[in-house]
Design an enzyme around this catalytic site. Sequence first.
Site, PDB file in Angstrom:
ATOM      1  CG  ASP A  31      75.667   9.887 -16.627  1.00 56.63           C
ATOM      2  OD1 ASP A  31      75.963  10.229 -15.519  1.00 56.63           O
ATOM      3  OD2 ASP A  31      74.830  10.412 -17.398  1.00 56.63           O
ATOM      4  CG  ASN A  32      70.788   9.288 -19.213  1.00 58.67           C
ATOM      5  OD1 ASN A  32      71.384  10.186 -18.702  1.00 58.67           O
ATOM      6  ND2 ASN A  32      69.589   9.022 -19.230  1.00 58.67           N
ATOM      7  CG  LEU A  33      76.587  11.743 -21.190  1.00 60.21           C
ATOM      8  CD1 LEU A  33      77.454  11.971 -22.510  1.00 60.21           C
ATOM      9  CD2 LEU A  33      77.455  12.198 -19.784  1.00 60.21           C
ATOM     10  CB  ALA A  75      68.442   9.230  -9.239  1.00 63.73           C
ATOM     11  CE1 TYR A 141      65.524  12.353  -5.672  1.00 64.81           C
ATOM     12  CE2 TYR A 141      65.167  13.678  -3.576  1.00 64.81           C
ATOM     13  CZ  TYR A 141      66.016  13.139  -4.460  1.00 64.81           C
ATOM     14  OH  TYR A 141      67.270  12.614  -3.930  1.00 64.81           O
ATOM     15  CG  PHE A 169      71.011  15.282   5.990  1.00 63.23           C
ATOM     16  CD1 PHE A 169      71.105  13.895   5.950  1.00 63.23           C
ATOM     17  CD2 PHE A 169      70.323  15.865   6.608  1.00 63.23           C
ATOM     18  CE1 PHE A 169      70.335  12.865   6.491  1.00 63.23           C
ATOM     19  CE2 PHE A 169      68.992  14.896   7.260  1.00 63.23           C
ATOM     20  CZ  PHE A 169      69.280  13.634   7.569  1.00 63.23           C
ATOM     21  CG  ASP A 279      61.989  24.208   0.754  1.00 61.85           C
ATOM     22  OD1 ASP A 279      62.388  23.257   0.209  1.00 61.85           O
ATOM     23  OD2 ASP A 279      62.254  25.407   0.493  1.00 61.85           O
TER      24      ASP A 279
HETATM   25  N1  UFG Z   1      67.092  28.129  -1.048  1.00 65.60           N
HETATM   26  C1  UFG Z   1      66.878  29.657  -1.114  1.00 65.60           C
HETATM   27  N2  UFG Z   1      67.113  30.138  -2.391  1.00 65.60           N
HETATM   28  C2  UFG Z   1      67.693  29.519  -3.522  1.00 65.60           C
HETATM   29  C3  UFG Z   1      67.778  28.041  -3.250  1.00 65.60           C
HETATM   30  C4  UFG Z   1      67.309  27.643  -2.157  1.00 65.60           C
HETATM   31  O1  UFG Z   1      66.255  30.255  -0.384  1.00 65.60           O
HETATM   32  O2  UFG Z   1      67.942  30.081  -4.375  1.00 65.60           O
HETATM   33  C5  UFG Z   1      66.442  27.590   0.206  1.00 65.60           C
HETATM   34  C6  UFG Z   1      65.562  26.398   0.091  1.00 65.60           C
HETATM   35  O3  UFG Z   1      64.115  26.995   0.253  1.00 65.60           O
HETATM   36  C7  UFG Z   1      65.973  25.609   1.160  1.00 65.60           C
HETATM   37  C8  UFG Z   1      67.458  25.696   1.365  1.00 65.60           C
HETATM   38  O4  UFG Z   1      67.732  26.844   0.894  1.00 65.60           O
HETATM   39  O5  UFG Z   1      65.365  26.255   2.408  1.00 65.60           O
HETATM   40  C9  UFG Z   1      68.285  24.604   0.771  1.00 65.60           C
HETATM   41  O6  UFG Z   1      67.846  24.337  -0.551  1.00 65.60           O
HETATM   42  P1  UFG Z   1      68.507  23.487  -1.583  1.00 65.60           P
HETATM   43  O7  UFG Z   1      67.579  23.503  -2.931  1.00 65.60           O
HETATM   44  O8  UFG Z   1      69.863  23.684  -1.776  1.00 65.60           O
HETATM   45  O9  UFG Z   1      68.484  21.967  -0.839  1.00 65.60           O
HETATM   46  P2  UFG Z   1      67.014  21.368  -0.513  1.00 65.60           P
HETATM   47  O10 UFG Z   1      67.313  20.908   1.050  1.00 65.60           O
HETATM   48  O11 UFG Z   1      65.887  21.700  -0.898  1.00 65.60           O
HETATM   49  O12 UFG Z   1      67.529  19.979  -1.253  1.00 65.60           O
HETATM   50  C10 UFG Z   1      68.310  18.926  -0.795  1.00 65.60           C
HETATM   51  C11 UFG Z   1      69.110  18.321  -2.134  1.00 65.60           C
HETATM   52  C12 UFG Z   1      68.017  17.813  -2.802  1.00 65.60           C
HETATM   53  C13 UFG Z   1      66.984  16.803  -2.055  1.00 65.60           C
HETATM   54  C14 UFG Z   1      66.321  17.291  -0.949  1.00 65.60           C
HETATM   55  C15 UFG Z   1      65.678  16.527  -0.075  1.00 65.60           C
HETATM   56  O13 UFG Z   1      69.571  19.254  -2.606  1.00 65.60           O
HETATM   57  O14 UFG Z   1      68.376  17.213  -4.080  1.00 65.60           O
HETATM   58  O15 UFG Z   1      67.612  18.041  -0.205  1.00 65.60           O
HETATM   59  O16 UFG Z   1      64.929  17.232   0.861  1.00 65.60           O
HETATM   60  F1  UFG Z   1      66.079  16.361  -2.888  1.00 65.60           F
END
Ligand code: UFG
Length: 323
Positions: A31-33, A75, A141, A169, A279
């Site tokens: 890991d590169n930290l 990643a 991504y 997920f 989203d």
């Molecule tokens: N959300 C909010 N407020 C916040 C943070 C998130 O309303 O402060 C909402 C987002 O808009 C989304 C849901 O909560 O509708 C979930 O958001 P997250 O950021 O927790 O997760 P994501 O579904 O966007 O992301 C996940 C993984 C990512 C990955 C992505 C792929 O955590 O690493 O799925 O779609 F890239």
Amino acid sequence: MKVFVTGGAGYIGSVCTEELLNAGHEVTVYDNLSEGHRSAVDRRARFVLAKPEVDGDIAQAVQSSRPDAIMHFAAYALVGESMSQPGKYFHNNFGNALKLADAAVACGVKKFVFSSTCATYGPPDRVPMTEDLPQRPINPYGESKLMFEKALIWYRQIHKLEFIAFRYFNAAGASEQFGEHHRIETHLIPNVLFTALGKRPHVEIFGTDYPTPDGTCIRDYIHIKDLAQAHILGLAPGKEGFFNLGNGDGYSVRQVIETCQRLTGKKIPTVEKPRRAGDPPRLVAAARKAIDELGWRPQYPKIEDIVRTAWDWHVKHPEGYPD
Ligand code: UFG
């Protein structure tokens, strides 16, 4: 088995390392930290500070640890950032991953386990999502992860590199020891719990006009220890291919906030904001394949268990890891 874990200082990699060690495997963390934390690396693991930008660094690290299997977690994973810096994502998530696959081939590694994502699908035509849905990512991504999935298919065919790729997920929750500490936190559950801890004044809800019952986005949250168990099952010979990892249950942003409020006993103020770019309204896994073919049995499928373990960890580590 001897397992070489890239990204073992990160959120998912740290818990998988811990579970691998608990199951009796020998682990080298590479890991590169840049995103991970040294103190998130289980003390029982051997640690190698990665310099993937140095020619031959990855190959040499694999060569010196002579692993039976590689688990590749390292990643970049911020969808929004990938929309402004695509090169960062393609160089690391694809370019460096190829160097690792080449090293795996050169060292005769028996199994390559890859962290993929539901972001490779893009907005799905239907939910729950099965592995055979078309993959049409809508951000660099997801594209960078899909490119490496495709490379793995060719490495399997040409170099006989056996691989298993997990499409995660929404990973959440914590083990007793290791939890979620991103330097820039964008994820819902930690942000809600930071508000419960008083570290943030409110939670922002991104979008309240989605075509869902309460107007907020629906996601499939999966406990980090259940993710780890799938990786361990995936090490068995003959287990190959692409697998979704989720619980098949969708929870809206409002439902997650209500659950956090109930379990922490804290008032969690919210502010409604416009939609966040990129989203999809609803992402829910069909994980039947992992259950049937790997014998995967999630131990923490309930959102309450996921939130409770995350909360316990944040209460114990309000500032996250020290480094
Ligand atoms: N959300 C909010 N407020 C916040 C943070 C998130 O309303 O402060 C909402 C987002 O808009 C989304 C849901 O909560 O509708 C979930 O958001 P997250 O950021 O927790 O997760 P994501 O579904 O966007 O992301 C996940 C993984 C990512 C990955 C992505 C792929 O955590 O690493 O799925 O779609 F890239």
